[in-house]
Motif scaffolding. Structure first.
Motif, short mmCIF file in Angstrom:
data_model
loop_
_atom_site.label_atom_id
_atom_site.label_comp_id
_atom_site.label_asym_id
_atom_site.label_seq_id
_atom_site.Cartn_x
_atom_site.Cartn_y
_atom_site.Cartn_z
N LEU A 214 34.84 -30.51 88.32
CA LEU A 214 33.92 -31.10 89.28
C LEU A 214 33.26 -30.05 90.17
O LEU A 214 32.09 -30.16 90.54
CB LEU A 214 34.64 -32.13 90.14
N ALA A 215 34.02 -29.00 90.52
CA ALA A 215 33.48 -27.94 91.38
C ALA A 215 32.27 -27.29 90.73
O ALA A 215 31.25 -27.02 91.37
CB ALA A 215 34.55 -26.91 91.68
N VAL A 216 32.36 -27.03 89.42
CA VAL A 216 31.24 -26.40 88.71
C VAL A 216 30.03 -27.34 88.68
O VAL A 216 28.89 -26.89 88.81
CB VAL A 216 31.66 -26.03 87.27
N GLY A 254 24.91 -20.15 88.96
CA GLY A 254 25.22 -20.63 90.31
C GLY A 254 24.76 -19.61 91.34
O GLY A 254 23.77 -18.89 91.14
N TYR A 255 25.48 -19.52 92.46
CA TYR A 255 25.07 -18.58 93.51
C TYR A 255 25.17 -17.12 93.07
O TYR A 255 24.51 -16.26 93.63
CB TYR A 255 25.88 -18.83 94.79
N CYS A 256 25.96 -16.85 92.04
CA CYS A 256 25.94 -15.52 91.41
C CYS A 256 24.88 -15.59 90.31
O CYS A 256 25.17 -15.52 89.11
CB CYS A 256 27.31 -15.18 90.85
N CYS A 299 28.63 -30.38 81.77
CA CYS A 299 27.95 -30.38 83.07
C CYS A 299 26.94 -29.24 83.11
O CYS A 299 26.81 -28.48 82.14
CB CYS A 299 28.96 -30.22 84.22
N GLU A 300 26.22 -29.11 84.24
CA GLU A 300 25.34 -27.98 84.48
C GLU A 300 25.89 -27.15 85.62
O GLU A 300 26.58 -27.66 86.50
CB GLU A 300 23.94 -28.47 84.87
N ASN A 301 25.59 -25.85 85.62
CA ASN A 301 25.98 -24.94 86.70
C ASN A 301 24.71 -24.48 87.40
O ASN A 301 24.04 -23.56 86.93
CB ASN A 301 26.77 -23.75 86.14
N ALA A 306 25.02 -28.32 97.70
CA ALA A 306 26.36 -28.83 97.37
C ALA A 306 27.13 -27.92 96.41
O ALA A 306 28.30 -28.16 96.13
CB ALA A 306 26.23 -30.22 96.76
N ALA A 307 26.47 -26.87 95.89
CA ALA A 307 27.08 -26.04 94.85
C ALA A 307 28.29 -25.26 95.37
O ALA A 307 28.36 -24.90 96.55
CB ALA A 307 26.04 -25.06 94.30
N TYR A 308 29.25 -25.02 94.47
CA TYR A 308 30.40 -24.21 94.88
C TYR A 308 29.97 -22.76 95.04
O TYR A 308 28.95 -22.34 94.53
CB TYR A 308 31.56 -24.38 93.90
#
Length: 477
Positions: A214-216, A254-256, A299-301, A306-308
């Protein structure tokens, strides 16, 4: 493409080994070509003569002692491409006994090569480039092999159906291949074959405690999907093989965040998921008498409010906690919960996970070998046997305890990356933490599942690796 046993067809395919002195059917043509250096019988070499009365295609097999199933596949792939170019609709092939090759394996390699030549992904092209022409292949088999040959051809057709399904799923862009689309495709393709397909959305995933998965997914507006595909080929057995495929339908990092040129093919980050769906289709169509279950956490990253984030500490279904050092090491987080689900909720006897997991594996092995990590050498021997049959080579990576030290966390039980060194190994050993000593193999297909240019019978784009290996692992081992 329809395969028939017996003689017929407008063009005869004649098999030629390098160094062959003469060919009875077309010796005058062969001697001319040989003397002029126009055809030598090298592996995969093709020369077509379709203008005369005796229409023939000379197909080189290379040196007789060096013939393999894979070189046979590649040769007939080349033949298929040439015949399609010439718009030939039917062919005749006399299948002799070949040195060091089982007769039925040879039949399957010939059929596979021709079938592989038909693949293209042209859904979004306004003008199609590949025009299929071969409608009928007539195979003259030796006495006593007729019924077995029919069964062998039917089996290879089922396997290639699974390979082509996997390729199509991977080649589809992320705008249309969302987690829900992937789940619906699995249901559509498999349920009609007797596979039970269950699809769980966010609420059920939360109930299961799949917090790493779920975090991803939480940076995307697309709802995550847990896809469970159950095939009971032997209801009397308690043995169950689990195939767990990475299902990132798009990975931005993601953020990276990945650089632009590292993101353009990230619609293919669900190749592991596609391969297990394709393998399940082949297994079910062939009515393999084994119990196999496939699991995909899709899922998608992406990035959103809301992103981890790097520095987060997340829980997993197993109860182990994980420090997120890199949000682009996301596949292992989704797989952690999927693997735990396979061994604890589904009671799998053996588990294989398949994932486009690391760039490090591409650096180590390129696009030739799939990387592998295991906790059970006997199981690894079995999958290597399967990969040898199929021509999908696997290279086992080491699993020394010193590598395990690299993924131990500081503020949590684990960290989701062990650093740049041995990245393919530490990623695999991270997954080992979630199989609870069940015999397990991790396959890193980052380099082999998607190609920037064609390689043998493997097309540019999605390859369908390792559908064939998973099929034979389930069937034989």
């Amino acid at each position: 493409m329809d395969f028939k046993l017996g003689k017929g067809g407008e063009v005869k395919i004649i098999l030629v080994f390098k160094g062959t002195e003469s060919i009875e059917e077309v010796d005058e043509l062969y001697q001319y070509l040989k003397n002029k250096g126009l055809f030598k019988g090298n592996a995969g070499e093709v020369y077509a003569n379709v203008t005369n009365t005796d229409k023939a295609l000379l197909l080189g097999l290379g040196e007789e002692d060096k013939l393999t199933l894979d070189s046979l596949r590649k040769a007939f792939f080349n033949a298929g491409k040439e015949l399609a170019k010439l718009k030939i609709e039917s062919v005749d092939i006399e299948v002799p006994e070949l040195k060091n090759i089982c007769y039925l394996d040879g039949i399957q390699a010939i059929a596979e090569g021709l079938l592989q030549s038909e693949y293209s992904f042209e859904k979004y092209l306004s003008k199609k480039k590949v025009i299929l022409s071969i409608k009928e292949v007539n195979l003259n088999v030796i006495d006593g092999k007729r019924e077995q040959s029919i069964e062998a051809i039917e089996e290879v057709k089922n396997i290639i159906d699974g390979v082509f399904l996997a390729r199509d799923l991977v080649n589809e862009p992320a705008m249309t291949m969302t987690p829900k689309t992937l789940a619906n495709n699995a249901k559509k393709e498999l349920e009609k074959l007797g596979v039970k397909v269950e699809i769980y959305g966010r609420e059920k995933i939360e109930d299961l405690g799949m917090k790493a998965f779920l975090a991803v997914s939480q940076g995307s507006s697309q709802e995550p999907q847990l896809i469970v595909m159950d095939y009971k080929g032997n209801p009397e057995s308690i043995e169950k093989l689990a195939l767990v495929g990475k299902g990132l339908t798009f990975d931005s990092g993601g953020y990276c965040l990945k650089p632009a040129n590292g993101m353009e093919t990230m619609f293919s980050d669900m190749a592991g998921a596609a391969s297990v769906i394709g393998a399940m289709k082949a297994i079910a169509k062939s009515k393999v008498k084994k119990n196999v279950v496939a699991i995909v956490a899709a899922c998608e990253n992406l990035i959103s409010g809301a992103a981890y984030k790097p520095g987060d500490i997340i829980e997993s279904m197993s109860g182990k906690t994980i420090e997120v050092l890199n949000t682009d090491a996301e596949g292992r987080l989704t797989l952690a919960d999927a693997l735990w689900y396979a061994v604890k909720n589904l009671n799998a006897s053996k588990v294989v996970d398949i994932a486009t997991l690391t760039g490090a594996c591409i650096i180590a092995l390129g696009n030739v070998n799939t990387g592998a990590v295991t906790n059970n050498e006997e199981f690894m021997k079995n999958i290597k046997k399967a990969s040898h049959i199929t021509g999908e080579p696997i290279w086992e990576l080491p699993n020394n305890d010193e590598y395990r030290e690299l993924i131990k966390g500081t503020f949590a039980d684990l960290k989701n990356t062990g650093g740049r060194g041995a990245g393919a190994i530490t990623a695999g050993l991270f997954l080992e933490e979630f199989v609870d000593n069940t015999p397990w193999i991790h396959l890193d297909i980052a380099g082999t599942s998607y190609l920037s240019k064609k390689q043998g019978y493997l097309p540019k784009g999605a390859t369908g690796i390792p559908v064939k290996t998973l099929y034979y692992l389930a069937k034989e081992f």
